[in-house]
Design a protein around this motif. Structure first.
Motif, PDB file in Angstrom:
ATOM      1  N   ILE A  89       0.804  -1.242   0.409  1.00  0.00           N
ATOM      2  CA  ILE A  89      -0.314  -0.010  -0.146  1.00  0.00           C
ATOM      3  C   ILE A  89       1.119   1.394   0.367  1.00  0.00           C
ATOM      4  O   ILE A  89       0.614   2.591  -0.736  1.00  0.00           O
ATOM      5  CB  ILE A  89      -1.077   0.002   1.021  1.00  0.00           C
ATOM      6  CG1 ILE A  89      -1.729   1.279   1.026  1.00  0.00           C
ATOM      7  CG2 ILE A  89      -0.716   0.273   2.524  1.00  0.00           C
ATOM      8  CD1 ILE A  89      -3.181   0.938   0.172  1.00  0.00           C
ATOM      9  N   TRP A  90       1.810   1.478   0.422  1.00  0.00           N
ATOM     10  CA  TRP A  90       3.227   2.503   0.629  1.00  0.00           C
ATOM     11  C   TRP A  90       3.417   2.757  -1.006  1.00  0.00           C
ATOM     12  O   TRP A  90       3.053   3.886  -1.036  1.00  0.00           O
ATOM     13  CB  TRP A  90       3.438   2.117   1.773  1.00  0.00           C
ATOM     14  CG  TRP A  90       3.768   2.207   3.381  1.00  0.00           C
ATOM     15  CD1 TRP A  90       3.392   1.115   4.015  1.00  0.00           C
ATOM     16  CD2 TRP A  90       3.079   3.437   3.841  1.00  0.00           C
ATOM     17  NE1 TRP A  90       3.195   0.879   4.643  1.00  0.00           N
ATOM     18  CE2 TRP A  90       2.375   2.485   4.948  1.00  0.00           C
ATOM     19  CE3 TRP A  90       2.545   4.197   3.392  1.00  0.00           C
ATOM     20  CZ2 TRP A  90       2.160   3.461   6.076  1.00  0.00           C
ATOM     21  CZ3 TRP A  90       2.176   5.311   4.371  1.00  0.00           C
ATOM     22  CH2 TRP A  90       1.610   4.491   5.993  1.00  0.00           C
ATOM     23  N   HIS A  91       4.305   2.340  -1.707  1.00  0.00           N
ATOM     24  CA  HIS A  91       4.214   1.972  -2.415  1.00  0.00           C
ATOM     25  C   HIS A  91       2.779   2.820  -3.750  1.00  0.00           C
ATOM     26  O   HIS A  91       3.031   3.918  -4.435  1.00  0.00           O
ATOM     27  CB  HIS A  91       4.924   0.696  -3.402  1.00  0.00           C
ATOM     28  CG  HIS A  91       5.997   0.009  -3.236  1.00  0.00           C
ATOM     29  ND1 HIS A  91       5.548  -0.962  -2.024  1.00  0.00           N
ATOM     30  CD2 HIS A  91       7.445   0.571  -3.250  1.00  0.00           C
ATOM     31  CE1 HIS A  91       6.643  -1.508  -2.121  1.00  0.00           C
ATOM     32  NE2 HIS A  91       8.150  -0.171  -2.260  1.00  0.00           N
ATOM     33  N   TRP A  92       1.785   2.417  -3.087  1.00  0.00           N
ATOM     34  CA  TRP A  92       0.496   2.460  -4.251  1.00  0.00           C
ATOM     35  C   TRP A  92       0.665   4.248  -4.032  1.00  0.00           C
ATOM     36  O   TRP A  92       0.186   5.682  -4.161  1.00  0.00           O
ATOM     37  CB  TRP A  92      -0.216   2.392  -4.514  1.00  0.00           C
ATOM     38  CG  TRP A  92      -0.688   0.382  -5.275  1.00  0.00           C
ATOM     39  CD1 TRP A  92      -0.369  -0.571  -4.477  1.00  0.00           C
ATOM     40  CD2 TRP A  92      -0.069   0.883  -6.137  1.00  0.00           C
ATOM     41  NE1 TRP A  92       0.050  -1.186  -5.548  1.00  0.00           N
ATOM     42  CE2 TRP A  92       0.001  -0.404  -6.666  1.00  0.00           C
ATOM     43  CE3 TRP A  92       0.018   1.541  -7.078  1.00  0.00           C
ATOM     44  CZ2 TRP A  92      -0.005  -1.299  -7.830  1.00  0.00           C
ATOM     45  CZ3 TRP A  92       0.150   0.880  -8.855  1.00  0.00           C
ATOM     46  CH2 TRP A  92       0.067  -0.644  -9.250  1.00  0.00           C
ATOM     47  N   LEU A  93       0.805   4.380  -2.637  1.00  0.00           N
ATOM     48  CA  LEU A  93       0.995   6.212  -2.266  1.00  0.00           C
ATOM     49  C   LEU A  93       1.505   6.819  -2.838  1.00  0.00           C
ATOM     50  O   LEU A  93       1.387   8.024  -2.759  1.00  0.00           O
ATOM     51  CB  LEU A  93       0.510   6.142  -0.189  1.00  0.00           C
ATOM     52  CG  LEU A  93      -0.781   5.541   0.164  1.00  0.00           C
ATOM     53  CD1 LEU A  93      -0.844   4.926   1.949  1.00  0.00           C
ATOM     54  CD2 LEU A  93      -1.988   6.029  -0.015  1.00  0.00           C
ATOM     55  N   ILE A  94       3.003   6.235  -2.235  1.00  0.00           N
ATOM     56  CA  ILE A  94       4.135   7.151  -3.010  1.00  0.00           C
ATOM     57  C   ILE A  94       3.533   7.618  -4.829  1.00  0.00           C
ATOM     58  O   ILE A  94       3.382   9.062  -5.031  1.00  0.00           O
ATOM     59  CB  ILE A  94       4.695   6.447  -2.763  1.00  0.00           C
ATOM     60  CG1 ILE A  94       5.525   6.510  -1.430  1.00  0.00           C
ATOM     61  CG2 ILE A  94       6.218   7.568  -3.446  1.00  0.00           C
ATOM     62  CD1 ILE A  94       7.190   5.419  -1.368  1.00  0.00           C
TER      63      ILE A  94
END
Length: 85
Positions: A6-11
């Motif tokens: 999820i952190w990759h997609w948020l970035i």
């Protein structure tokens, strides 16, 4: 390496918002939604028109072949007739 968290997609989302801006993204989203809605309405209208004409998918294809054959007969030109003179 295969899946993103999820952190990759948020970035990625944050970078996209920074590059394009929220107003442009909103316009793109509304244009895309309008295009999809227009496409669905067009498909409904086409289906309703086909139902009103009494044609189904099979009958429409047969009608097209018949119309094409009739059009070919009416536009046939005798090339030899021009030379016979």
């Amino acid at each position: 390496m295969g899946s993103f968290s999820i952190w990759h997609w948020l970035i990625v989302l944050l970078i996209v918002v920074m590059v394009f801006g929220t107003k442009k993204l909103k316009n793109i989203g509304s244009d895309l939604g309008g295009a999809v809605k227009g496409f669905k309405d067009g498909m409904k209208d086409g289906q309703a028109e086909a139902d009103a004409n009494g044609t189904s998918n099979g009958n429409a294809a047969a009608g097209q072949v018949t119309n094409a054959a009739a059009a070919d007969k009416s536009t046939t030109i005798d090339v030899e007739a021009k030379h016979k003179g």
